[in-house]
Design a protein around this motif. Sequence first.
Motif, PDB file in Angstrom:
ATOM      1  N   ASN A 106       0.791  -1.244   0.000  1.00 16.93           N
ATOM      2  CA  ASN A 106       0.000   0.000   0.000  1.00 16.93           C
ATOM      3  C   ASN A 106       0.820   1.289   0.000  1.00 16.93           C
ATOM      4  OD1 ASN A 106      -2.477  -1.332  -0.059  1.00 16.93           O
ATOM      5  ND2 ASN A 106      -2.365  -1.692   2.136  1.00 16.93           N
ATOM      6  N   THR A 107       2.078   1.220  -0.478  1.00 17.69           N
ATOM      7  CA  THR A 107       2.865   2.448  -0.567  1.00 17.69           C
ATOM      8  C   THR A 107       2.331   3.319  -1.706  1.00 17.69           C
ATOM      9  OG1 THR A 107       5.060   3.355  -0.821  1.00 17.69           O
ATOM     10  CG2 THR A 107       4.588   1.411  -2.087  1.00 17.69           C
ATOM     11  N   GLU A 108       2.629   4.602  -1.643  1.00 14.15           N
ATOM     12  CA  GLU A 108       2.101   5.526  -2.656  1.00 14.15           C
ATOM     13  C   GLU A 108       3.136   5.876  -3.717  1.00 14.15           C
ATOM     14  OE1 GLU A 108      -1.186   7.024  -2.852  1.00 14.15           O
ATOM     15  OE2 GLU A 108      -1.419   5.218  -1.641  1.00 14.15           O
ATOM     16  N   VAL A 109       4.361   5.326  -3.620  1.00 11.64           N
ATOM     17  CA  VAL A 109       5.435   5.806  -4.518  1.00 11.64           C
ATOM     18  C   VAL A 109       5.328   5.298  -5.959  1.00 11.64           C
ATOM     19  CG1 VAL A 109       7.118   6.110  -2.662  1.00 11.64           C
ATOM     20  CG2 VAL A 109       7.134   4.009  -3.993  1.00 11.64           C
ATOM     21  N   CYS A 110       4.478   4.310  -6.223  1.00  9.81           N
ATOM     22  CA  CYS A 110       4.427   3.739  -7.583  1.00  9.81           C
ATOM     23  C   CYS A 110       3.420   4.404  -8.502  1.00  9.81           C
ATOM     24  CB  CYS A 110       4.152   2.235  -7.504  1.00  9.81           C
ATOM     25  SG  CYS A 110       5.479   1.346  -6.709  1.00  9.81           S
ATOM     26  N   LYS A 111       3.128   5.677  -8.256  1.00 16.44           N
ATOM     27  CA  LYS A 111       2.209   6.371  -9.152  1.00 16.44           C
ATOM     28  C   LYS A 111       2.997   6.879 -10.350  1.00 16.44           C
ATOM     29  CE  LYS A 111      -1.277   7.940  -5.933  1.00 16.44           C
ATOM     30  NZ  LYS A 111      -1.570   8.934  -4.921  1.00 16.44           N
ATOM     31  N   PRO A 112       2.682   6.436 -11.577  1.00 16.33           N
ATOM     32  CA  PRO A 112       3.457   6.857 -12.755  1.00 16.33           C
ATOM     33  C   PRO A 112       3.482   8.384 -12.931  1.00 16.33           C
ATOM     34  CG  PRO A 112       1.709   5.301 -13.363  1.00 16.33           C
ATOM     35  CD  PRO A 112       1.640   5.468 -11.909  1.00 16.33           C
ATOM     36  N   GLU A 113       2.380   9.074 -12.562  1.00 18.86           N
ATOM     37  CA  GLU A 113       2.328  10.533 -12.751  1.00 18.86           C
ATOM     38  C   GLU A 113       3.301  11.245 -11.807  1.00 18.86           C
ATOM     39  OE1 GLU A 113      -0.172   8.536 -12.058  1.00 18.86           O
ATOM     40  OE2 GLU A 113      -1.253   9.206 -10.285  1.00 18.86           O
ATOM     41  N   LEU A 114       3.619  10.613 -10.685  1.00 18.10           N
ATOM     42  CA  LEU A 114       4.547  11.200  -9.718  1.00 18.10           C
ATOM     43  C   LEU A 114       5.944  11.337 -10.341  1.00 18.10           C
ATOM     44  CD1 LEU A 114       4.204  11.864  -6.652  1.00 18.10           C
ATOM     45  CD2 LEU A 114       5.128   9.605  -6.157  1.00 18.10           C
ATOM     46  N   TRP A 115       6.296  10.384 -11.209  1.00 18.77           N
ATOM     47  CA  TRP A 115       7.636  10.348 -11.807  1.00 18.77           C
ATOM     48  C   TRP A 115       7.594  10.638 -13.306  1.00 18.77           C
ATOM     49  CZ3 TRP A 115      10.586  10.273  -7.753  1.00 18.77           C
ATOM     50  CH2 TRP A 115      10.142   9.606  -6.604  1.00 18.77           C
ATOM     51  N   ASN A 116       6.398  10.945 -13.823  1.00 18.14           N
ATOM     52  CA  ASN A 116       6.216  11.222 -15.248  1.00 18.14           C
ATOM     53  C   ASN A 116       6.681  10.040 -16.128  1.00 18.14           C
ATOM     54  OD1 ASN A 116       5.459  12.704 -17.433  1.00 18.14           O
ATOM     55  ND2 ASN A 116       7.395  13.842 -17.589  1.00 18.14           N
ATOM     56  N   ILE A 117       6.289   8.849 -15.735  1.00 14.23           N
ATOM     57  CA  ILE A 117       6.656   7.634 -16.482  1.00 14.23           C
ATOM     58  C   ILE A 117       5.511   7.275 -17.431  1.00 14.23           C
ATOM     59  CG2 ILE A 117       7.204   5.148 -16.275  1.00 14.23           C
ATOM     60  CD1 ILE A 117       9.457   6.926 -15.245  1.00 14.23           C
ATOM     61  N   GLN A 118       5.858   7.106 -18.729  1.00 14.80           N
ATOM     62  CA  GLN A 118       4.802   6.862 -19.720  1.00 14.80           C
ATOM     63  C   GLN A 118       4.922   5.507 -20.419  1.00 14.80           C
ATOM     64  OE1 GLN A 118       6.166  10.311 -21.306  1.00 14.80           O
ATOM     65  NE2 GLN A 118       4.926  11.569 -19.948  1.00 14.80           N
ATOM     66  N   ASN A 119       5.589   4.554 -19.804  1.00 15.47           N
ATOM     67  CA  ASN A 119       5.739   3.250 -20.458  1.00 15.47           C
ATOM     68  C   ASN A 119       4.390   2.551 -20.629  1.00 15.47           C
ATOM     69  OD1 ASN A 119       8.436   3.603 -20.533  1.00 15.47           O
ATOM     70  ND2 ASN A 119       8.917   2.338 -18.781  1.00 15.47           N
ATOM     71  N   PRO A 120       4.277   1.714 -21.679  1.00 18.04           N
ATOM     72  CA  PRO A 120       2.995   1.013 -21.888  1.00 18.04           C
ATOM     73  C   PRO A 120       2.684  -0.047 -20.829  1.00 18.04           C
ATOM     74  CG  PRO A 120       4.614   0.394 -23.572  1.00 18.04           C
ATOM     75  CD  PRO A 120       5.232   1.496 -22.774  1.00 18.04           C
ATOM     76  N   ILE A 121       3.725  -0.604 -20.192  1.00 14.69           N
ATOM     77  CA  ILE A 121       3.480  -1.613 -19.148  1.00 14.69           C
ATOM     78  C   ILE A 121       4.057  -1.063 -17.841  1.00 14.69           C
ATOM     79  CG2 ILE A 121       3.867  -4.012 -18.422  1.00 14.69           C
ATOM     80  CD1 ILE A 121       4.327  -4.691 -21.402  1.00 14.69           C
ATOM     81  N   LEU A 122       3.219  -0.976 -16.804  1.00 17.35           N
ATOM     82  CA  LEU A 122       3.644  -0.307 -15.572  1.00 17.35           C
ATOM     83  C   LEU A 122       3.350  -1.140 -14.329  1.00 17.35           C
ATOM     84  CD1 LEU A 122       2.103   3.126 -16.519  1.00 17.35           C
ATOM     85  CD2 LEU A 122       4.533   2.780 -16.092  1.00 17.35           C
ATOM     86  N   TYR A 123       4.218  -0.984 -13.338  1.00 14.15           N
ATOM     87  CA  TYR A 123       3.995  -1.574 -12.012  1.00 14.15           C
ATOM     88  C   TYR A 123       3.343  -0.495 -11.156  1.00 14.15           C
ATOM     89  CZ  TYR A 123       5.308  -3.285  -7.333  1.00 14.15           C
ATOM     90  OH  TYR A 123       5.303  -3.700  -6.026  1.00 14.15           O
ATOM     91  N   LEU A 124       2.199  -0.822 -10.547  1.00 14.89           N
ATOM     92  CA  LEU A 124       1.455   0.185  -9.792  1.00 14.89           C
ATOM     93  C   LEU A 124       1.566  -0.013  -8.277  1.00 14.89           C
ATOM     94  CD1 LEU A 124      -1.776   0.358 -11.980  1.00 14.89           C
ATOM     95  CD2 LEU A 124       0.232   1.830 -12.096  1.00 14.89           C
ATOM     96  N   GLY A 125       2.497  -0.876  -7.866  1.00 16.15           N
ATOM     97  CA  GLY A 125       2.692  -1.093  -6.435  1.00 16.15           C
ATOM     98  C   GLY A 125       1.956  -2.340  -5.963  1.00 16.15           C
ATOM     99  N   THR A 126       2.034  -2.575  -4.660  1.00 16.56           N
ATOM    100  CA  THR A 126       1.467  -3.788  -4.073  1.00 16.56           C
ATOM    101  C   THR A 126       0.268  -3.429  -3.191  1.00 16.56           C
ATOM    102  OG1 THR A 126       3.587  -4.884  -4.200  1.00 16.56           O
ATOM    103  CG2 THR A 126       2.082  -5.734  -2.568  1.00 16.56           C
ATOM    104  N   ARG A 127      -0.866  -4.061  -3.468  1.00 21.14           N
ATOM    105  CA  ARG A 127      -2.083  -3.831  -2.674  1.00 21.14           C
ATOM    106  C   ARG A 127      -2.505  -5.176  -2.099  1.00 21.14           C
ATOM    107  NH1 ARG A 127      -0.447   0.307  -3.559  1.00 21.14           N
ATOM    108  NH2 ARG A 127      -0.980   1.865  -5.110  1.00 21.14           N
TER     109      ARG A 127
END
Length: 425
Positions: A392-413
């Motif tokens: 449940n960490t918040e650091v994996c938000k792509p918009e936070l780092w401006n990451i635009q890759n087609p396949i993304l890791y969104l963190g662990t829930r």
Amino acid sequence: MMTVGLDALSFDIPQNYINLIDLAQARGVDPGKYTSGLGQREMAVSSPCEDPVTLAAGAGRRALRNFDIDPNQIGLVIVGTETGIDHSKPVSIYVHELLGLPQYCRAFEVKHACYGAMAGLSMATHWIQSGKAKGRAALVIASDIARYGLNSAGEPTQGAGAVAMIISENPRLLEFDVRNEGYYSKQVMDFWRPNYSKEAVVDGHYSISCYLEALTGSYQTYKQNFISSSSYLGHSGHSGARFLDRFAACLYHVPFVKMAQKAHQRLLEADACIAFEKGSPQMQAAVSDFLARVSPSLELNARVGNIYTGSLFLSLLNFLEDHSDLATGSPISLFGYGSGCAAEFMSAVVLEGASSLMKQHSFRKILSHRKQIDIPTYEKLILASAQADLNNTEVCKPELWNIQNPILYLGTRDHKRQYTTSSSS
Ligand code: CAA
């Protein structure tokens, strides 16, 4: 005997990179140490939204699409990695889902430091050769994020990326020599990563000598196997009659570019049965030979950094795109090394048309889409990535780092890894 070889090859890298001159300046080191001493120019930096799964799936997707291969043709997917994301669940099963591979396709992960993908390649080759593949192909992916820690001696030899290879009985790029391989194994503590650590532990200078010992061991075994299984009477096409001269190009595991130079010199010394003295004519000849047969295939490695188990195949990709047109029908050598340690020396013949196929999807186009970041941003990314897998960490938000890759890791829930993919790009 059935032909088995490499039918498709592609790679994926993180969106961001740093220039090693910037890193040297930030660490108070003479930049010449990184650029000339280690031979590195740039280093890929992963963000919390990029992990060994996203990189592996990105490389696999590119290989299937660029080479027009139906995912239903894949009967085996193997991921070699030493930066796995779970003690139990393999990277390969996430990749299986993200690539839409069929359920009859076997999927598993192989770990032995940087040797994992080479072991996977060998296994896939033997699976096809045995006839059990029934016409299907194997997808072998090397995927890693190399981390030694900020301010460590290994810091300039980090990197991140994945290489995907499709192995089949009707290859378009390389035909493997399945009769001759040389192996080497020995328990050594040169480099390892305990379960509790995100960063590798390394005895740097010792790791270089372990690599060179494993190289010599596997090369000598390959050479003996080759000589006893063929009518080989010595190579007379070049002066000096060195066994190594039968290869149009020699490709090595590349933790950093200068290591490949040390490796090539070591094999020339093994053929000559002497150690070359500094400044001697033999040493000068070894440098010229390195510049001719090894160095031209190291641009990608110098610009991405160490990607552990994929670094040999990154060099292969570079070779096939830039230099294979002059080597059609000729053998090349491939050496894989995994700390701990295991090594393999093998060879393959370059197939006609390989170069033009590779050029259609040029690696320089992929590199040109990267973004250069400064050292404070790199440090922020490294520290945030260490938090990425915490539930449940918040650091994996792509918009936070401006990451635009087609396949993304969104963190662990709920302790479950979350991935997203857009099918268009
Ligand atoms: N200008 C030009 N060259 C310079 C220089 C300068 N100002 N200062 C130093 N150099 C040269 C040195 O002479 C040396 O070159 P040689 O090896 O040819 O003599 C080179 O730069 C590196 O200098 P040092 O040996 O002093 O560097 P170091 O002790 O800080 O660390 C390292 C180097 C051991 C490779 C370290 O970066 C490290 O531990 N890296 C990780 C381990 C690694 O990559 N091992 C490789 C074998 S194991 C393997 O392959 C598995 C894997 O992927 C990890």
